[in-house]
Design a protein around this motif. Structure first.
Motif, PDB file in Angstrom:
ATOM      1  N   UNK A  79      59.670  10.671 -55.655  1.00  0.00           N
ATOM      2  CA  UNK A  79      60.828  10.162 -56.386  1.00  0.00           C
ATOM      3  C   UNK A  79      61.283   8.833 -55.781  1.00  0.00           C
ATOM      4  N   UNK A  80      61.865   7.979 -56.634  1.00  0.00           N
ATOM      5  CA  UNK A  80      62.495   6.722 -56.198  1.00  0.00           C
ATOM      6  C   UNK A  80      63.839   6.647 -56.905  1.00  0.00           C
ATOM      7  N   UNK A  81      64.916   6.683 -56.127  1.00  0.00           N
ATOM      8  CA  UNK A  81      66.263   6.697 -56.703  1.00  0.00           C
ATOM      9  C   UNK A  81      67.192   5.823 -55.869  1.00  0.00           C
ATOM     10  N   UNK A  82      68.439   5.755 -56.293  1.00  0.00           N
ATOM     11  CA  UNK A  82      69.444   5.015 -55.544  1.00  0.00           C
ATOM     12  C   UNK A  82      69.747   5.681 -54.216  1.00  0.00           C
ATOM     13  N   UNK A  83      70.322   4.926 -53.297  1.00  0.00           N
ATOM     14  CA  UNK A  83      70.618   5.448 -51.970  1.00  0.00           C
ATOM     15  C   UNK A  83      71.555   6.648 -52.024  1.00  0.00           C
ATOM     16  N   UNK A  84      72.483   6.669 -52.988  1.00  0.00           N
ATOM     17  CA  UNK A  84      73.494   7.719 -53.052  1.00  0.00           C
ATOM     18  C   UNK A  84      73.168   8.807 -54.069  1.00  0.00           C
ATOM     19  N   UNK A  85      72.006   8.762 -54.670  1.00  0.00           N
ATOM     20  CA  UNK A  85      71.652   9.745 -55.709  1.00  0.00           C
ATOM     21  C   UNK A  85      71.595  11.154 -55.117  1.00  0.00           C
ATOM     22  N   UNK A  86      72.029  12.124 -55.921  1.00  0.00           N
ATOM     23  CA  UNK A  86      71.999  13.520 -55.488  1.00  0.00           C
ATOM     24  C   UNK A  86      71.078  14.365 -56.358  1.00  0.00           C
ATOM     25  N   UNK A  87      70.872  13.944 -57.593  1.00  0.00           N
ATOM     26  CA  UNK A  87      69.954  14.674 -58.473  1.00  0.00           C
ATOM     27  C   UNK A  87      68.758  13.781 -58.773  1.00  0.00           C
ATOM     28  N   UNK A  88      67.589  14.338 -58.598  1.00  0.00           N
ATOM     29  CA  UNK A  88      66.348  13.580 -58.795  1.00  0.00           C
ATOM     30  C   UNK A  88      65.594  14.229 -59.956  1.00  0.00           C
ATOM     31  N   UNK A  89      65.677  13.593 -61.129  1.00  0.00           N
ATOM     32  CA  UNK A  89      65.058  14.230 -62.294  1.00  0.00           C
ATOM     33  C   UNK A  89      63.752  13.580 -62.724  1.00  0.00           C
ATOM     34  N   UNK A  90      63.268  12.540 -61.991  1.00  0.00           N
ATOM     35  CA  UNK A  90      61.985  11.956 -62.341  1.00  0.00           C
ATOM     36  C   UNK A  90      61.192  11.620 -61.087  1.00  0.00           C
ATOM     37  N   UNK A  91      59.886  11.790 -61.177  1.00  0.00           N
ATOM     38  CA  UNK A  91      58.983  11.465 -60.072  1.00  0.00           C
ATOM     39  C   UNK A  91      57.756  10.778 -60.664  1.00  0.00           C
ATOM     40  N   UNK A  92      57.095   9.969 -59.861  1.00  0.00           N
ATOM     41  CA  UNK A  92      55.962   9.186 -60.359  1.00  0.00           C
ATOM     42  C   UNK A  92      54.786   9.264 -59.386  1.00  0.00           C
ATOM     43  N   UNK A  93      53.598   9.107 -59.948  1.00  0.00           N
ATOM     44  CA  UNK A  93      52.374   9.038 -59.150  1.00  0.00           C
ATOM     45  C   UNK A  93      51.355   8.175 -59.882  1.00  0.00           C
ATOM     46  N   UNK A  94      50.384   7.644 -59.163  1.00  0.00           N
ATOM     47  CA  UNK A  94      49.413   6.735 -59.776  1.00  0.00           C
ATOM     48  C   UNK A  94      48.096   6.800 -59.018  1.00  0.00           C
ATOM     49  N   UNK A  95      46.987   6.643 -59.746  1.00  0.00           N
ATOM     50  CA  UNK A  95      45.675   6.487 -59.123  1.00  0.00           C
ATOM     51  C   UNK A  95      44.903   5.432 -59.911  1.00  0.00           C
TER      52      UNK A  95
END
Length: 614
Positions: free
Chosen positions: A186-202
């Motif tokens: 996941x990549x979110x803001x510094x203060x984020x508490x809920x992480x509803x998206x994640x990413x990956x790549x090849x």
């Protein structure tokens, strides 16, 4: 980036703008002292009401109103944000609180009564006194009431959420595609508490495979359940000062559905295949289970991609981030070629001390990490929109229709006052606006021109009818990537699931039309509340800087004053006509002029910083 695509901030300026009238004046504004009114009896002037814009049956049952001294004694209520001009206090309701001059109250409409003129005047009784108008705490409460913001969750909803939180996802993939061994994070803001998206790549041959994994909220929030009914009623999360009014209880938003590191979480994945030039060649949408490899922040990723600082990042993540930046550059180029409008608007960020008191207002930095995630989310939303189109045809789309011919004509006329000659045709509006924004880049009128363009655009809304998204320059676009905070995304999740399993979405078009309209209204209400809150907090902070000097650029000129964008701080100042500089040679002002200003106070009722030229 087009403002509707700013997925991680709340100032969706283009979706629901409440801009000042950003028009170029026919002539330069002369700072001439307005004629004085005839002296009165010292009381505030209260105009007799014109024929009410709202008929009695259209007046809201309760509304906010400020008490002012009446022209013949007594108290007159001036409604806030209503189309009729005033309502008289009836004074006949038993136990009604006594209202004093200058106070703000919630009042109840009580019909009309004859006045001295031909038109009857609305009458209201006081329900609750909020406080003295213009005081910070009073205005905060007023925002919450005005926009009918929800309070605590009902006990039945909290109980349901608690029962679900005790059911942890099993280690078994249970018919889902198992992505737990993939480098997904996941990549979110510094203060984020809920992480509803994640990413990956090849890397895939000469191209790329990109995974966008979204929390599978619809797995837990079943249609018709207490959680679903409450989420539908709320429509969206609301972000106010230091508080969040969530759409879902914390047991789900911050725990069960949050893609925290090193824990198995149920997701819906959009797997996309991109060619070497960033063209989407194929995609698949499926239920999955992931285990996030890391919780990264925008600032952390930007520091690595721009400065090479990433000592705490694993080699696998560093390699993934480098590939993501590479793919993003190719995708962004294609987006701009397709007609995406890139406004790059300043985004105010309130900086607080340990007690939560605002200490500064700065322009929120949007680094390369923010833009990468935005571009990837747009790609996933577009894939989902295509899936819905290929299903039953209707769905929950995010649509932004092109500007009307009339608004483009008005825009051309406004630009003509600045010496810019252009006739913008509706069918070529995207490219023409791109060129317009490029022509004014780094010029003194740039900010004002951006506001003129935004004013000419229509609102982005939810609809079952797919008509494309003008601002992003794309077709077949939905919202899918933020189900923790947006109800339409939950609907899209359910529709994709059902189309895959049964070939039918399970939503009839008529009821879905109503859901889309309701979601648009709730979103607009939340955004207005958020924007008002930022304006209130900013004005309250700027009041503490009374006497300080700033430099401002004129972005709007009106008969009663002008608005300026301040250089040293991410805020606007308002200079009333009577506080404009007089004397000397300087009597004219143009859009884009830079002026020296001094803070003289703040009008918290109008969320404005009051300034004067020096």
């Amino acid at each position: 980036m087009f403002p509707d695509a700013h997925l991680f901030n709340f100032r969706s300026a283009c979706d629901f703008p409440e801009f000042h009238n950003f028009s170029a004046p026919d002539k330069k504004l002369l700072t001439k002292r307005p004629k004085r009114r005839k002296p009165g009896n010292g009381r505030p002037s209260v105009r007799k009401a014109k024929p009410a814009a709202k008929k009695p049956g259209q007046i809201p049952e309760t509304f906010l109103a400020k008490a002012v001294a009446g022209p013949e004694g007594g108290v007159v209520l001036i409604p806030r944000g209503e189309d009729f001009q005033y309502a008289l206090v009836s004074g006949k309701k038993d136990g009604a609180p006594k209202l004093r001059n200058g106070y703000l109250a919630i009042v109840r409409y009580a019909g009309t009564r004859p006045s001295g003129g031909k038109e009857a005047v609305p009458v209201a009784s006081v329900e609750k006194i909020i406080g003295r108008a213009g005081e910070f705490e009073t205005e905060k409460k007023a925002i919450e009431y005005k926009h009918s913001l929800p309070g605590k969750f009902p006990e039945t909803v909290l109980k349901h959420a608690g029962e679900l939180s005790r059911r942890r996802p099993s280690d078994s993939a249970d018919g889902r595609v198992d992505l737990r061994k993939k480098t997904i994070f996941t990549i979110d803001g510094d203060d984020a508490k809920d992480y509803d998206d994640a990413v990956g790549i090849v890397k895939r041959g000469s191209g790329f495979t990109l995974w966008v994994c979204i929390a599978d909220v619809s797995h837990y929030v079943k249609e018709g359940s207490p959680l679903d009914v409450e989420a539908l009623k709320r429509g969206t999360s609301v972000y106010l000062d230091t508080r969040v009014i969530p759409m879902l209880p914390e047991a789900l938003s911050n725990d069960l559905c949050s893609l925290v590191p090193n824990k198995g979480r149920l997701t819906k994945t959009v797997e996309m295949e991109f060619s070497r030039d960033g063209t989407l060649e194929d995609f698949h949408i499926y239920n999955s289970i992931i285990k996030s490899a890391a919780r990264l922040t925008y600032s952390q990723v930007t520091a690595f991609l721009e400065d090479g600082k990433g000592a705490k990042l694993s080699p696998e993540i560093k390699e993934s981030l480098s590939m993501m930046k590479n793919l993003y550059g190719k995708m962004k180029k294609r987006s701009l070629e397709g007609g995406e409008l890139d406004f790059d608007l300043p985004e105010p960020e309130l900086v607080r001390n340990s007690l939560g008191v605002v200490q500064d207002v700065r322009n929120a930095q949007r680094g390369v990490a923010n833009m990468i995630i935005e571009q990837f989310m747009i790609a996933a939303n577009r894939a989902v929109g295509s899936r819905l189109c290929d299903g039953e045809g209707w769905g929950v789309y995010r649509v932004h229709e092109p500007p009307t011919s009339e608004s483009l004509s008005d825009l051309s006329a406004e630009l003509g006052k600045l010496g810019y000659k252009a006739s913008i045709e509706r069918r070529l509006a995207g490219k023409a606006i791109q060129k317009l924004l490029a022509d004014f880049r780094d010029k003194k009128q740039e900010g004002a021109v951006k506001m003129m363009v935004l004013k000419s655009l229509q609102r982005a809304v939810y609809s079952t009818r797919e008509v494309g998204h003008f601002g992003l320059g794309i077709e077949r676009y939905s919202h899918f990537t933020s189900p923790i905070r947006r109800y339409p995304d939950i609907i899209a999740h359910r529709m994709v699931d059902r189309l895959s399993c049964k070939g039918r979405s399970g939503y009839a078009r008529g009821p879905l039309d109503n859901l889309c309209e309701m979601a648009s209204v709730l979103e607009r209400k939340a955004e207005k509340a958020e924007r008002e809150t930022v304006g209130l907090e900013t004005a309250n902070f700027m009041k503490t800087l009374t006497g300080r000097k700033f430099t401002g650029k004129v972005i709007s000129i009106l008969p009663f004053g002008m608005f300026l964008e301040l250089k040293e701080i991410c805020a606007e100042g308002f200079v009333p006509r009577e506080r404009m500089k007089r004397g000397g040679r300087r009597k004219w002002f143009n859009l884009g002029d830079e002026l020296k200003l001094r803070v003289v106070g703040a009008d918290l009722e109008k969320r404005r910083t009051i300034m004067e030229t020096v």
